[in-house]
Design a protein around this motif. Structure first.
Motif, PDB file in Angstrom:
ATOM      1  N   PRO A  69      -2.988  11.295   5.430  1.00  0.00           N
ATOM      2  CA  PRO A  69      -3.578  10.715   4.227  1.00  0.00           C
ATOM      3  C   PRO A  69      -3.285   9.227   4.060  1.00  0.00           C
ATOM      4  O   PRO A  69      -3.728   8.630   3.093  1.00  0.00           O
ATOM      5  CB  PRO A  69      -2.946  11.528   3.094  1.00  0.00           C
ATOM      6  N   LEU A  70      -2.526   8.633   4.953  1.00  0.00           N
ATOM      7  CA  LEU A  70      -2.251   7.201   4.856  1.00  0.00           C
ATOM      8  C   LEU A  70      -3.511   6.394   5.110  1.00  0.00           C
ATOM      9  O   LEU A  70      -4.303   6.711   6.000  1.00  0.00           O
ATOM     10  CB  LEU A  70      -1.165   6.796   5.852  1.00  0.00           C
ATOM     11  N   VAL A  71      -3.690   5.344   4.347  1.00  0.00           N
ATOM     12  CA  VAL A  71      -4.805   4.418   4.534  1.00  0.00           C
ATOM     13  C   VAL A  71      -4.301   3.271   5.401  1.00  0.00           C
ATOM     14  O   VAL A  71      -3.375   2.549   5.013  1.00  0.00           O
ATOM     15  CB  VAL A  71      -5.312   3.882   3.179  1.00  0.00           C
ATOM     16  N   LYS A  72      -4.900   3.083   6.566  1.00  0.00           N
ATOM     17  CA  LYS A  72      -4.459   2.035   7.486  1.00  0.00           C
ATOM     18  C   LYS A  72      -5.621   1.090   7.790  1.00  0.00           C
ATOM     19  O   LYS A  72      -6.599   1.479   8.406  1.00  0.00           O
ATOM     20  CB  LYS A  72      -3.912   2.649   8.773  1.00  0.00           C
ATOM     21  N   THR A  73      -5.481  -0.124   7.332  1.00  0.00           N
ATOM     22  CA  THR A  73      -6.515  -1.136   7.547  1.00  0.00           C
ATOM     23  C   THR A  73      -6.109  -2.169   8.586  1.00  0.00           C
ATOM     24  O   THR A  73      -6.946  -2.889   9.094  1.00  0.00           O
ATOM     25  CB  THR A  73      -6.800  -1.903   6.242  1.00  0.00           C
ATOM     26  N   GLY A  74      -4.800  -2.282   8.852  1.00  0.00           N
ATOM     27  CA  GLY A  74      -4.307  -3.443   9.571  1.00  0.00           C
ATOM     28  C   GLY A  74      -4.317  -4.615   8.609  1.00  0.00           C
ATOM     29  O   GLY A  74      -4.814  -4.520   7.471  1.00  0.00           O
ATOM     30  N   PRO A  75      -3.770  -5.772   9.007  1.00  0.00           N
ATOM     31  CA  PRO A  75      -3.786  -6.942   8.125  1.00  0.00           C
ATOM     32  C   PRO A  75      -5.223  -7.305   7.744  1.00  0.00           C
ATOM     33  O   PRO A  75      -6.073  -7.481   8.620  1.00  0.00           O
ATOM     34  CB  PRO A  75      -3.132  -8.044   8.974  1.00  0.00           C
ATOM     35  N   THR A  76      -5.509  -7.387   6.469  1.00  0.00           N
ATOM     36  CA  THR A  76      -6.871  -7.673   6.018  1.00  0.00           C
ATOM     37  C   THR A  76      -7.167  -9.161   5.932  1.00  0.00           C
ATOM     38  O   THR A  76      -8.321  -9.555   5.801  1.00  0.00           O
ATOM     39  CB  THR A  76      -7.115  -7.060   4.629  1.00  0.00           C
ATOM     40  N   GLY A  77      -6.110  -9.988   5.966  1.00  0.00           N
ATOM     41  CA  GLY A  77      -6.326 -11.426   5.846  1.00  0.00           C
ATOM     42  C   GLY A  77      -6.443 -11.890   4.413  1.00  0.00           C
ATOM     43  O   GLY A  77      -6.710 -13.068   4.152  1.00  0.00           O
ATOM     44  N   THR A  78      -6.264 -10.991   3.459  1.00  0.00           N
ATOM     45  CA  THR A  78      -6.322 -11.370   2.054  1.00  0.00           C
ATOM     46  C   THR A  78      -5.122 -10.777   1.331  1.00  0.00           C
ATOM     47  O   THR A  78      -4.360 -10.008   1.906  1.00  0.00           O
ATOM     48  CB  THR A  78      -7.642 -10.913   1.399  1.00  0.00           C
ATOM     49  N   ASN A  79      -4.953 -11.123   0.064  1.00  0.00           N
ATOM     50  CA  ASN A  79      -3.822 -10.575  -0.700  1.00  0.00           C
ATOM     51  C   ASN A  79      -4.019 -10.873  -2.174  1.00  0.00           C
ATOM     52  O   ASN A  79      -3.761 -11.977  -2.639  1.00  0.00           O
ATOM     53  CB  ASN A  79      -2.501 -11.184  -0.219  1.00  0.00           C
ATOM     54  N   VAL A  80      -4.511  -9.877  -2.912  1.00  0.00           N
ATOM     55  CA  VAL A  80      -4.686 -10.043  -4.360  1.00  0.00           C
ATOM     56  C   VAL A  80      -4.083  -8.849  -5.105  1.00  0.00           C
ATOM     57  O   VAL A  80      -4.691  -8.311  -6.027  1.00  0.00           O
ATOM     58  CB  VAL A  80      -6.166 -10.234  -4.747  1.00  0.00           C
ATOM     59  N   ALA A  81      -2.886  -8.435  -4.683  1.00  0.00           N
ATOM     60  CA  ALA A  81      -2.169  -7.303  -5.271  1.00  0.00           C
ATOM     61  C   ALA A  81      -2.869  -5.986  -4.936  1.00  0.00           C
ATOM     62  O   ALA A  81      -3.517  -5.872  -3.897  1.00  0.00           O
ATOM     63  CB  ALA A  81      -1.980  -7.501  -6.777  1.00  0.00           C
ATOM     64  N   ASP A  82      -2.781  -5.000  -5.829  1.00  0.00           N
ATOM     65  CA  ASP A  82      -3.193  -3.631  -5.495  1.00  0.00           C
ATOM     66  C   ASP A  82      -4.410  -3.189  -6.307  1.00  0.00           C
ATOM     67  O   ASP A  82      -4.679  -3.704  -7.392  1.00  0.00           O
ATOM     68  CB  ASP A  82      -2.052  -2.655  -5.771  1.00  0.00           C
ATOM     69  N   VAL A  83      -5.089  -2.185  -5.752  1.00  0.00           N
ATOM     70  CA  VAL A  83      -6.216  -1.555  -6.436  1.00  0.00           C
ATOM     71  C   VAL A  83      -6.013  -0.042  -6.383  1.00  0.00           C
ATOM     72  O   VAL A  83      -5.658   0.503  -5.338  1.00  0.00           O
ATOM     73  CB  VAL A  83      -7.558  -1.920  -5.774  1.00  0.00           C
ATOM     74  N   CYS A  84      -6.228   0.605  -7.514  1.00  0.00           N
ATOM     75  CA  CYS A  84      -6.096   2.065  -7.579  1.00  0.00           C
ATOM     76  C   CYS A  84      -7.401   2.664  -8.104  1.00  0.00           C
ATOM     77  O   CYS A  84      -7.927   2.215  -9.130  1.00  0.00           O
ATOM     78  CB  CYS A  84      -4.931   2.477  -8.466  1.00  0.00           C
ATOM     79  N   ILE A  85      -7.913   3.652  -7.390  1.00  0.00           N
ATOM     80  CA  ILE A  85      -9.159   4.322  -7.759  1.00  0.00           C
ATOM     81  C   ILE A  85      -8.872   5.793  -8.016  1.00  0.00           C
ATOM     82  O   ILE A  85      -8.296   6.477  -7.164  1.00  0.00           O
ATOM     83  CB  ILE A  85     -10.220   4.194  -6.640  1.00  0.00           C
ATOM     84  N   THR A  86      -9.254   6.290  -9.180  1.00  0.00           N
ATOM     85  CA  THR A  86      -9.126   7.706  -9.494  1.00  0.00           C
ATOM     86  C   THR A  86     -10.525   8.257  -9.774  1.00  0.00           C
ATOM     87  O   THR A  86     -11.202   7.798 -10.697  1.00  0.00           O
ATOM     88  CB  THR A  86      -8.221   7.944 -10.715  1.00  0.00           C
ATOM     89  N   LEU A  87     -10.955   9.207  -8.966  1.00  0.00           N
ATOM     90  CA  LEU A  87     -12.279   9.805  -9.118  1.00  0.00           C
ATOM     91  C   LEU A  87     -12.125  11.218  -9.660  1.00  0.00           C
ATOM     92  O   LEU A  87     -11.273  11.985  -9.194  1.00  0.00           O
ATOM     93  CB  LEU A  87     -13.003   9.842  -7.773  1.00  0.00           C
ATOM     94  N   ILE A  88     -12.947  11.575 -10.641  1.00  0.00           N
ATOM     95  CA  ILE A  88     -12.841  12.871 -11.315  1.00  0.00           C
ATOM     96  C   ILE A  88     -14.226  13.513 -11.416  1.00  0.00           C
ATOM     97  O   ILE A  88     -15.188  12.851 -11.834  1.00  0.00           O
ATOM     98  CB  ILE A  88     -12.252  12.733 -12.739  1.00  0.00           C
ATOM     99  N   LYS A  89     -14.313  14.769 -11.030  1.00  0.00           N
ATOM    100  CA  LYS A  89     -15.570  15.506 -11.204  1.00  0.00           C
ATOM    101  C   LYS A  89     -15.286  16.852 -11.862  1.00  0.00           C
ATOM    102  O   LYS A  89     -14.152  17.332 -11.834  1.00  0.00           O
ATOM    103  CB  LYS A  89     -16.245  15.728  -9.847  1.00  0.00           C
TER     104      LYS A  89
END
Length: 536
Positions: free
Chosen positions: A516-536
């Motif tokens: 379940p780990l999200v692995k992007t490698g270095p993205t070249g950017t840095n603007v802190a974190d984003v959290c997405i919660t999806l509900i159905k």
């Protein structure tokens, strides 16, 4: 880069379901596209499956979450952010809505950059300058984090006269001081017909770090440790810290006078306070020696409390208080009160990207995917496991109470938030993870505890690095922990959270699995974190 998620392994039997989905983050200016590693049969996903199996809705939502994360990172791609802010005219470089720089006013352009996105930002600056101001000589220095510059970027920058210097992050090293010295030396030699373009991004404080004599890097490290242990706010810490270096607190801008200075900032600090981002090297300092000394006394740091400050730091502060040392440049410094011939200030700062931009892009994508979308905010802070509880409580409330006329939205819902949580570690901690992984682990535990299904949470760091790991973050649903524990009964989510060992837990799947780990490698950017919660 490849943003790549999987949950488990190939299906071993109809009753044990696993899958793998991926998303390609195409390079500069390119679109972020979802890609499928394996397309499972729809009849394998049922809402009536055992508790650890993923429901059909959860599979779809996980894919959606990956796409939403990709759009957030794409929106703050440093090359896109810079080039959308620098517009080439007829031998005029336009920066933002009100600033413009004519080729006739300058002989050369000096590009200086530091931070995790420095190589990409410098590259974008060069492209814009070459197009808008083609006759000007370009040179400069870019300080990059180790392994955060591609061979093509290095070649392009150096072909355009920009020296690339690698340094350590998050702990500065001798190379950080060498890079800072190189930048300060070049800007100090700039004249009135030089345009200095300074590109700053998250991580700049460590990469651009030259101790003020007679201090050493070890003095700075010991001071930072004492300041953090004291309980000071980041604003208070910054009042002291920027007096201990030669380039922070407006010193870089002052060193460039009488050159023109344009600073482009990709913000990783909540609320975008310009004097806190990399300790404000090109903005005026509103504090003074007296305020710094008052804070030192208030927290007992001159008397050995919290480990105390190094003797050299205390002596330097006393010299500053007595007037023997100049203070950081204030708003009345010549660089900040002088205007150019067109009436605009000699020194200007432009915010080219921040957490809000990433969160907004995520919300727009969620809406396009059919979710009723709410942005909670972009200043979310606090202990990661506590913030996880807030997100799962919101999800539960929406699942159980959307008929209320006062519900914040209706199902299907997407709750988008930005910010930067923290993890309080004991002194003897040996766990491995990051704030996003800990948040995801805590959310997964809470979802399992209350039986919350058809809810998916993804929390990622936009720089592609969450703590000292190779993961950007994690994505979980109500059955994620059960699936991992079924294969590894010796590991439990509760134990991993207690030991702050989320990475070891989530990566405990066999080597053939992605997890379940999200692995992007270095993205070249840095603007802190984003959290997405999806509900159905």
């Amino acid at each position: 880069h490849l943003l790549h998620n999987a949950f488990g392994r190939k299906h071993a039997s109809p009753k044990r379901l696993f899958w793998s989905v991926g998303l390609s983050l195409v390079g500069r200016g390119g679109a972020y596209q979802t890609g499928k590693r394996m397309q499972p049969s729809s009849n394998l996903f049922t809402s009536s499956s055992t508790s650890k199996d993923m429901t059909t809705e959860e599979l779809k939502m996980s894919k959606d979450a990956i796409q939403i994360v990709g759009s957030a990172i794409h929106a703050v791609d440093p090359i896109i952010a810079v080039q959308s802010s620098l517009i080439a005219g007829n031998k005029i470089l336009k920066a933002g809505e009100h600033n413009s720089y004519s080729q006739d006013d300058y002989d050369n352009v000096l590009v200086v950059a530091f931070g995790k996105a420095s190589s990409a930002m410098a590259e974008a600056v060069i492209d814009s300058v070459r197009e808008a101001l083609p006759d000007l000589l370009v040179s400069g220095v870019a300080i990059v984090k180790d392994a955060h510059v591609s061979a093509d970027q290095r070649s392009k920058l150096e072909q355009n006269g920009v020296k690339v210097m690698e340094a350590s992050h998050p702990i500065p090293d001798a190379r950080s001081a060498e890079g800072a010295e190189a930048i300060l030396s070049q800007v100090s030699n700039a004249g009135p017909r030089t345009l200095v373009v300074c590109a700053i991004s998250g991580g700049g404080s460590a990469l651009f770090c030259q101790p003020r004599p007679p201090l050493t890097l070890q003095d700075l490290a010991n001071t930072n440790k004492a300041l953090l242990a004291s309980g000071m706010t980041i604003q208070e810490i910054n009042v002291i810290r920027k007096r201990l270096e030669t380039g922070k607190g407006g010193y870089l801008a002052a060193a460039a006078f009488p050159a023109t200075v344009l600073t482009l900032v990709l913000s990783d600090v909540i609320g975008d306070p310009l004097d806190l981002i990399a300790s404000g090297p090109t903005v005026p300092d509103n504090s003074d020696w007296e305020q710094a000394w008052t804070l030192i006394q208030k927290y007992g740091l001159a008397n050995g409390k919290h480990g105390g400050l190094p003797d050299a730091v205390v002596e330097l502060m006393k010299h500053g208080m007595s007037g023997k040392l100049e203070d950081t440049p204030s708003k009345n410094d010549p660089i900040f009160i002088t205007n150019r011939s067109n009436g605009n200030p000699l020194c200007e700062t432009l915010l080219v990207g921040n957490n809000e931009k990433a969160v907004t892009a995520a919300a727009e994508t969620a809406k396009e995917l059919g979710y009723n979308t709410v942005i909670l905010g972009t200043t979310i802070e606090g202990e990661a496991k506590h913030i996880a509880g807030m997100y799962t409580s919101l999800a539960r409330q929406l699942r159980d109470g959307t008929s209320s006329p006062f519900a914040i939205t209706q199902l299907p819902a997407a709750i988008i938030a930005g910010g930067e949580t923290t993890v309080t570690l004991p002194s003897d901690n040996h766990g491995k993870g990051g704030r996003n992984q800990e948040l995801g682990l805590a959310a997964g535990l809470q979802m399992r505890k209350i039986g919350l299904r058809n809810v998916v949470l993804a929390s990622v760091g936009t720089d592609g690095t969450d703590g000292p790991t190779d993961a950007a973050g994690v994505i979980v649903d109500g059955g994620t922990l059960d699936r991992i524990e079924a294969d590894h009964p010796q590991s439990t989510g509760e134990d991993a959270l207690e030991r702050h060992d989320a990475y070891s837990f989530f990566s405990s799947v066999p080597s053939s699995d992605i997890g379940p780990l999200v692995k992007t490698g270095p993205t070249g950017t840095n603007v802190a974190d984003v959290c997405i919660t999806l509900i159905k």
